[in-house]
Design a protein around this motif. Structure first.
Motif, PDB file in Angstrom:
ATOM      1  N   TRP A  11      47.823  46.788  45.461  1.00  0.00           N
ATOM      2  CA  TRP A  11      46.390  48.083  45.828  1.00  0.00           C
ATOM      3  C   TRP A  11      46.045  48.922  44.947  1.00  0.00           C
ATOM      4  CZ3 TRP A  11      45.735  53.092  44.454  1.00  0.00           C
ATOM      5  CH2 TRP A  11      45.016  53.940  45.237  1.00  0.00           C
ATOM      6  N   ARG A  12      46.587  48.957  43.578  1.00  0.00           N
ATOM      7  CA  ARG A  12      45.612  49.218  42.237  1.00  0.00           C
ATOM      8  C   ARG A  12      44.441  48.305  41.610  1.00  0.00           C
ATOM      9  NH1 ARG A  12      50.667  51.290  38.786  1.00  0.00           N
ATOM     10  NH2 ARG A  12      49.918  53.778  39.649  1.00  0.00           N
ATOM     11  N   ARG A  13      44.564  46.244  41.812  1.00  0.00           N
ATOM     12  CA  ARG A  13      44.673  45.930  41.379  1.00  0.00           C
ATOM     13  C   ARG A  13      42.723  45.623  41.884  1.00  0.00           C
ATOM     14  NH1 ARG A  13      49.421  42.276  41.280  1.00  0.00           N
ATOM     15  NH2 ARG A  13      49.832  42.287  38.938  1.00  0.00           N
ATOM     16  N   ALA A  14      43.306  45.115  43.603  1.00  0.00           N
ATOM     17  CA  ALA A  14      42.483  45.646  44.941  1.00  0.00           C
ATOM     18  C   ALA A  14      41.055  46.607  44.055  1.00  0.00           C
ATOM     19  CB  ALA A  14      42.648  45.883  45.930  1.00  0.00           C
ATOM     20  N   ALA A  15      41.982  48.120  44.610  1.00  0.00           N
ATOM     21  CA  ALA A  15      40.920  49.206  44.201  1.00  0.00           C
ATOM     22  C   ALA A  15      39.707  48.676  42.750  1.00  0.00           C
ATOM     23  CB  ALA A  15      41.139  50.680  44.263  1.00  0.00           C
ATOM     24  N   VAL A  16      40.923  48.777  41.044  1.00  0.00           N
ATOM     25  CA  VAL A  16      39.685  48.274  40.578  1.00  0.00           C
ATOM     26  C   VAL A  16      39.125  47.167  40.315  1.00  0.00           C
ATOM     27  CG1 VAL A  16      40.283  47.185  38.164  1.00  0.00           C
ATOM     28  CG2 VAL A  16      41.706  48.404  39.161  1.00  0.00           C
ATOM     29  N   ALA A  17      38.896  45.860  40.861  1.00  0.00           N
ATOM     30  CA  ALA A  17      38.453  44.493  41.680  1.00  0.00           C
ATOM     31  C   ALA A  17      36.835  45.578  42.740  1.00  0.00           C
ATOM     32  CB  ALA A  17      38.345  43.743  42.295  1.00  0.00           C
ATOM     33  N   MET A  18      37.262  46.315  43.528  1.00  0.00           N
ATOM     34  CA  MET A  18      36.024  46.980  44.088  1.00  0.00           C
ATOM     35  C   MET A  18      35.069  47.523  43.725  1.00  0.00           C
ATOM     36  SD  MET A  18      34.874  46.613  46.738  1.00  0.00           S
ATOM     37  CE  MET A  18      36.161  46.501  48.926  1.00  0.00           C
ATOM     38  N   MET A  19      35.980  49.025  42.430  1.00  0.00           N
ATOM     39  CA  MET A  19      35.028  49.166  41.694  1.00  0.00           C
ATOM     40  C   MET A  19      34.125  48.533  40.172  1.00  0.00           C
ATOM     41  SD  MET A  19      38.052  52.281  41.289  1.00  0.00           S
ATOM     42  CE  MET A  19      37.484  53.512  40.029  1.00  0.00           C
ATOM     43  N   LEU A  20      34.644  48.019  40.067  1.00  0.00           N
ATOM     44  CA  LEU A  20      33.999  46.844  39.124  1.00  0.00           C
ATOM     45  C   LEU A  20      32.542  46.617  40.278  1.00  0.00           C
ATOM     46  CD1 LEU A  20      36.887  45.115  36.867  1.00  0.00           C
ATOM     47  CD2 LEU A  20      35.183  46.627  35.838  1.00  0.00           C
ATOM     48  N   ALA A  21      32.937  46.180  41.053  1.00  0.00           N
ATOM     49  CA  ALA A  21      31.473  45.367  41.897  1.00  0.00           C
ATOM     50  C   ALA A  21      30.851  46.373  42.135  1.00  0.00           C
ATOM     51  CB  ALA A  21      32.843  44.490  42.882  1.00  0.00           C
ATOM     52  N   ILE A  22      31.754  47.067  42.650  1.00  0.00           N
ATOM     53  CA  ILE A  22      29.976  48.854  42.542  1.00  0.00           C
ATOM     54  C   ILE A  22      29.305  49.123  41.556  1.00  0.00           C
ATOM     55  CG2 ILE A  22      30.270  50.789  43.462  1.00  0.00           C
ATOM     56  CD1 ILE A  22      32.463  50.383  45.435  1.00  0.00           C
ATOM     57  N   ALA A  23      29.914  49.295  40.755  1.00  0.00           N
ATOM     58  CA  ALA A  23      29.811  49.019  39.046  1.00  0.00           C
ATOM     59  C   ALA A  23      28.984  48.314  38.778  1.00  0.00           C
ATOM     60  CB  ALA A  23      30.593  49.559  38.134  1.00  0.00           C
TER      61      ALA A  23
END
Length: 174
Positions: A11-23
């Motif tokens: 779940w953490r990996r998915a959240a970090v990947a999503m935040m990087l994509a948004i940034a």
């Protein structure tokens, strides 16, 4: 077939990947600051604007009009191109000034600055530009001396301008 539950580390990996994509998406959409050369680029891209006029005199033709070296001074030509020639004035290895001749057919505003001047050097219109430049207009040619060392004064610039072969330059057919 078993479904794996989304475990905490996944779940953490998915959240970090999503935040990087948004940034990355947000930063890519921001307007970039203009380069310090942007105005010059816009000006040079206007229709009819030419960097160097087709009829500009070749810089190599200016060299013989520069002051001769001597009395401890050294003249080192540093740039020569169509419409322009430049030399460094040195003494004891120290650069004191830049000497230049340019054809104003590429920059008519450079010649226009001399219209209201009352100063003259060897009979030609002259003017001081700021604290470090003095120039003379000889027909369509601007002859300038720029101080590169604080010890090189306005009087020094005027003296070196008078050492150019301004009469000869006035006869040049470019």
């Amino acid at each position: 077939m078993r479904h794996q539950a989304l475990t905490l580390p996944n779940w953490r990996r998915a959240a970090v990947a999503m935040m990087l994509a948004i940034a990355l998406f947000i930063s890519g959409c921001q307007q970039q600051a203009e380069s310090r050369f942007a105005d010059a680029q816009k000006e040079s891209n206007k229709p009819g604007v030419v960097a160097v006029a087709k009829d500009a005199t070749q810089g190599s033709q200016f060299n013989k009009y520069f002051p001769k070296p001597g009395s401890g001074y050294e003249r080192v030509f540093s740039q020569e191109k169509k419409g322009f020639a430049e030399a460094k004035l040195k003494r004891d290895g120290k650069e004191l000034a830049m000497l230049s001749i340019n054809d104003t057919s590429s920059l008519p505003a450079a010649a226009a600055k001399y219209q209201n001047t009352t100063e003259k050097i060897n009979g030609f219109p002259a003017m001081t530009m700021g604290n470090t430049q003095t120039g003379v207009l000889v027909g369509k040619y601007q002859v300038k001396v720029l101080s590169r060392d604080p010890s090189f004064t306005k009087e020094d610039r005027e003296q070196w301008l008078s050492k150019f072969d301004l009469r000869g330059l006035s006869q040049l057919k470019g």
